[in-house]
Write a protein that holds these residues in place. Structure first.
Motif, mmCIF file in Angstrom:
data_model
loop_
_atom_site.group_PDB
_atom_site.id
_atom_site.type_symbol
_atom_site.label_atom_id
_atom_site.label_comp_id
_atom_site.label_asym_id
_atom_site.label_seq_id
_atom_site.Cartn_x
_atom_site.Cartn_y
_atom_site.Cartn_z
ATOM 1 N N GLN A 282 62.053 -20.911 8.649
ATOM 2 C CA GLN A 282 62.062 -22.303 8.373
ATOM 3 C C GLN A 282 63.369 -23.063 8.213
ATOM 4 O O GLN A 282 63.593 -24.039 8.713
ATOM 5 N N LEU A 283 64.371 -22.023 7.881
ATOM 6 C CA LEU A 283 65.632 -22.781 7.611
ATOM 7 C C LEU A 283 66.335 -22.954 9.029
ATOM 8 O O LEU A 283 66.997 -24.018 9.297
ATOM 9 N N ALA A 284 66.072 -22.109 9.885
ATOM 10 C CA ALA A 284 66.216 -22.256 11.491
ATOM 11 C C ALA A 284 65.854 -23.505 12.040
ATOM 12 O O ALA A 284 66.508 -24.340 12.967
ATOM 13 N N ARG A 285 64.371 -23.624 11.847
ATOM 14 C CA ARG A 285 63.942 -24.645 12.651
ATOM 15 C C ARG A 285 64.488 -26.256 11.877
ATOM 16 O O ARG A 285 64.539 -27.080 12.613
ATOM 17 N N PHE A 286 64.763 -25.973 10.698
ATOM 18 C CA PHE A 286 65.308 -27.225 9.955
ATOM 19 C C PHE A 286 66.680 -27.756 10.575
ATOM 20 O O PHE A 286 66.955 -28.640 10.911
ATOM 21 N N ASN A 287 67.331 -26.458 10.490
ATOM 22 C CA ASN A 287 68.875 -26.722 10.938
ATOM 23 C C ASN A 287 69.065 -27.024 12.479
ATOM 24 O O ASN A 287 69.952 -27.916 12.871
ATOM 25 N N ALA A 288 68.196 -26.556 13.264
ATOM 26 C CA ALA A 288 68.413 -26.806 14.584
ATOM 27 C C ALA A 288 68.239 -28.444 14.971
ATOM 28 O O ALA A 288 68.829 -28.727 15.825
ATOM 29 N N VAL A 289 67.681 -29.184 14.181
ATOM 30 C CA VAL A 289 67.418 -30.391 14.438
ATOM 31 C C VAL A 289 68.190 -31.413 13.303
ATOM 32 O O VAL A 289 68.661 -32.439 13.679
ATOM 33 N N ALA A 290 68.272 -30.770 12.109
ATOM 34 C CA ALA A 290 69.017 -31.709 10.948
ATOM 35 C C ALA A 290 70.486 -31.411 11.282
ATOM 36 O O ALA A 290 71.501 -32.436 10.810
ATOM 37 N N GLU A 291 71.164 -30.315 11.354
ATOM 38 C CA GLU A 291 72.456 -29.937 11.370
ATOM 39 C C GLU A 291 73.120 -31.088 12.460
ATOM 40 O O GLU A 291 74.346 -31.760 11.839
ATOM 41 N N PRO A 292 72.704 -31.018 13.602
ATOM 42 C CA PRO A 292 73.457 -32.022 14.454
ATOM 43 C C PRO A 292 73.684 -33.696 14.156
ATOM 44 O O PRO A 292 74.578 -34.347 14.429
ATOM 45 N N THR A 293 72.759 -33.894 13.134
ATOM 46 C CA THR A 293 72.705 -35.310 12.559
ATOM 47 C C THR A 293 73.924 -35.616 11.971
ATOM 48 O O THR A 293 74.433 -36.619 11.631
ATOM 49 N N GLY A 294 74.552 -34.497 11.077
ATOM 50 C CA GLY A 294 75.431 -34.841 10.114
ATOM 51 C C GLY A 294 75.044 -35.405 8.826
ATOM 52 O O GLY A 294 75.863 -35.684 7.988
ATOM 53 N N LEU A 295 73.718 -35.600 8.872
ATOM 54 C CA LEU A 295 73.081 -36.200 7.565
ATOM 55 C C LEU A 295 73.234 -35.205 6.387
ATOM 56 O O LEU A 295 73.062 -34.035 6.530
ATOM 57 N N PRO A 296 73.309 -35.771 5.213
ATOM 58 C CA PRO A 296 73.112 -34.943 3.909
ATOM 59 C C PRO A 296 71.785 -34.120 4.006
ATOM 60 O O PRO A 296 70.726 -34.888 4.589
ATOM 61 N N ARG A 297 71.688 -32.973 3.479
ATOM 62 C CA ARG A 297 70.438 -32.113 3.607
ATOM 63 C C ARG A 297 70.144 -31.792 2.038
ATOM 64 O O ARG A 297 70.962 -31.269 1.482
ATOM 65 N N SER A 298 68.875 -31.464 1.942
ATOM 66 C CA SER A 298 68.321 -30.788 0.690
ATOM 67 C C SER A 298 67.103 -29.932 1.160
ATOM 68 O O SER A 298 66.001 -30.279 1.853
ATOM 69 N N VAL A 299 67.187 -28.585 0.655
ATOM 70 C CA VAL A 299 66.177 -27.807 0.922
ATOM 71 C C VAL A 299 65.870 -26.636 -0.133
ATOM 72 O O VAL A 299 64.963 -26.095 -0.173
ATOM 73 N N ALA A 300 66.747 -26.822 -0.903
ATOM 74 C CA ALA A 300 66.480 -25.513 -2.103
ATOM 75 C C ALA A 300 65.801 -25.895 -3.308
ATOM 76 O O ALA A 300 66.444 -26.973 -3.903
ATOM 77 N N ASN A 301 64.611 -25.226 -3.483
ATOM 78 C CA ASN A 301 63.965 -25.360 -4.636
ATOM 79 C C ASN A 301 64.597 -24.358 -5.738
ATOM 80 O O ASN A 301 65.726 -23.720 -5.479
ATOM 81 N N SER A 302 64.072 -23.993 -6.822
ATOM 82 C CA SER A 302 64.539 -23.002 -7.924
ATOM 83 C C SER A 302 64.813 -21.838 -7.126
ATOM 84 O O SER A 302 65.858 -21.101 -7.366
ATOM 85 N N ALA A 303 63.433 -21.217 -6.369
ATOM 86 C CA ALA A 303 63.617 -19.757 -5.889
ATOM 87 C C ALA A 303 64.895 -19.675 -4.833
ATOM 88 O O ALA A 303 65.632 -18.833 -4.705
ATOM 89 N N ALA A 304 65.029 -20.623 -3.896
ATOM 90 C CA ALA A 304 65.885 -20.593 -3.044
ATOM 91 C C ALA A 304 67.211 -20.737 -3.680
ATOM 92 O O ALA A 304 68.330 -20.131 -3.126
ATOM 93 N N LEU A 305 67.436 -21.760 -4.444
ATOM 94 C CA LEU A 305 68.851 -21.860 -5.210
ATOM 95 C C LEU A 305 69.272 -20.605 -5.765
ATOM 96 O O LEU A 305 70.307 -20.211 -5.524
#
Length: 355
Positions: free
Chosen positions: A172-195
């Motif tokens: 999931q993280l790879a799919r997300f970053n493939a499109v979100a990272e190039p935008t340079g926009l702030p990101r939020s992905v981590a819930n308790s477990a991921a944190l």
């Protein structure tokens, strides 16, 4: 006399857990997820506990967001499911309440709305949870439309992990970053477990939820105590009756428990109408006078039975259903559920006290 059951809320424990989450987040900012009346713990009680240190709040309902604003909280607030009507959208914009945007209908509503102020938004992407969100490939289009609308302030991007407490987040993280990272926009992905498990994915905003209330997001891997978390809610009651059983005697509806020896059985003033899970089986852990024992038979609407055999306990003895000394995660696991459900199911008839 009032019925001897209450839920005790420890705001200091909520504050401790939030500060631990923020420390774990490193340089990221941390929303305190206080949806569903702070997971049944009381929205304002929990919010007040972190008023001077919280980075922001995450919840679902515009009404709860407005309660925080009315109570003087000026920190960022985000609606995790976004708005459901134009009135909600206008109210959010007028009160500096950010919103997720996860579907075409919300996007169109925003494009057509007349707003008092720009709205900060989080574009929610569906990277595999298949619950809410745009497919990642639509991010450039959605972003372009939001910018062209002239209705937005800060634009950020978010997603939600399905298996952060289990098999992992890599796909999931790879799919997300493939499109979100190039935008340079702030990101939020981590819930308790991921944190707690994936510090490389904290990014700009993290959103701890269950860990703030003293529950482990992965109880089969690490207990809340092992993670340094403190229970915020303790559900307590007392023994209101004692029965002496002979071998062969049964307990409760359906006679689902049969004594195989002489036993002492206590009746606790707590049942499924108080929020205790009806499906909790014989053997679910419970504390009586600080001594660990087990439930017996079927949970009733207003009562449940527990084993007092060999215990220094009797009529009037204190009982902890979950909380201090009896982890909610253990009770939930025995009942085939999660601590989230125990907390959120607390019934309105149960008195709630602080401290």
């Amino acid at each position: 006399m009032t019925r001897p059951i209450l839920a005790r809320i420890e705001p200091a424990a909520f504050r401790h857990n939030y500060l631990l989450a923020r420390q774990q987040a490193g340089g990221a900012r941390a929303w305190a997820v206080v949806k569903a009346n702070a997971y049944g713990h009381g929205l304002l009680s929990c919010a007040e506990a972190v008023r001077d240190c919280v980075d922001g709040f995450a919840l679902l309902e515009i009404g709860e967001a407005m309660r925080l604003r009315a109570a003087g909280f000026t920190q960022p607030i985000v609606l995790l499911e976004g708005f459901f009507a134009e009135d909600d959208l206008r109210l959010a914009a007028a009160n500096a309440i950010s919103s997720a945007i996860h579907c075409e209908e919300q996007l169109r509503l925003l494009e057509l709305a007349e707003l008092e102020a720009p709205l900060d938004v989080f574009i929610k992407l569906n990277t595999g949870m298949n619950r809410l969100g745009f497919v990642p490939e639509r991010l450039p289009e959605v972003l372009a439309r939001l910018r062209a609308s002239g209705k937005t302030g800060q634009i950020s991007v978010m997603t939600h992990f399905a298996c952060a407490d289990g098999t992992g987040i890599d796909e999931q993280l790879a799919r997300f970053n493939a499109v979100a990272e190039p935008t340079g926009l702030p990101r939020s992905v981590a819930n308790s477990a991921a944190l707690l498990r994936y510090p490389h994915a904290t990014y700009d905003w993290v959103r701890p939820g269950i860990m703030l209330y003293g529950g482990s997001p992965m109880p089969d891997m690490q207990s809340a105590a092992d993670l340094g978390l403190r229970p915020v809610m303790t559900l307590a009651s007392r023994i209101i009756g004692v029965q002496n059983l002979r071998s062969g005697d049964c307990v409760g509806y359906g006679a689902s428990f049969t004594a195989d020896r002489p036993m002492r059985v206590g009746t606790v003033a707590c049942g499924y109408a108080d929020g205790y899970p009806r499906h909790a089986p014989t053997g679910t852990p419970i504390l009586v006078n600080g001594q660990r024992t087990r439930t017996l038979g079927r949970v009733s609407m207003d009562m449940l039975a527990c084993d007092l055999t060999g215990l220094d306990a009797g009529l009037g003895s204190s009982v902890t259903l979950w909380g201090e000394g009896m982890p909610a995660d253990e009770v939930a696991t025995a009942a085939g559920t999660v601590s989230y459900e125990l907390f959120c199911a607390l019934a309105q008839r149960v008195p709630v006290v602080e401290g």
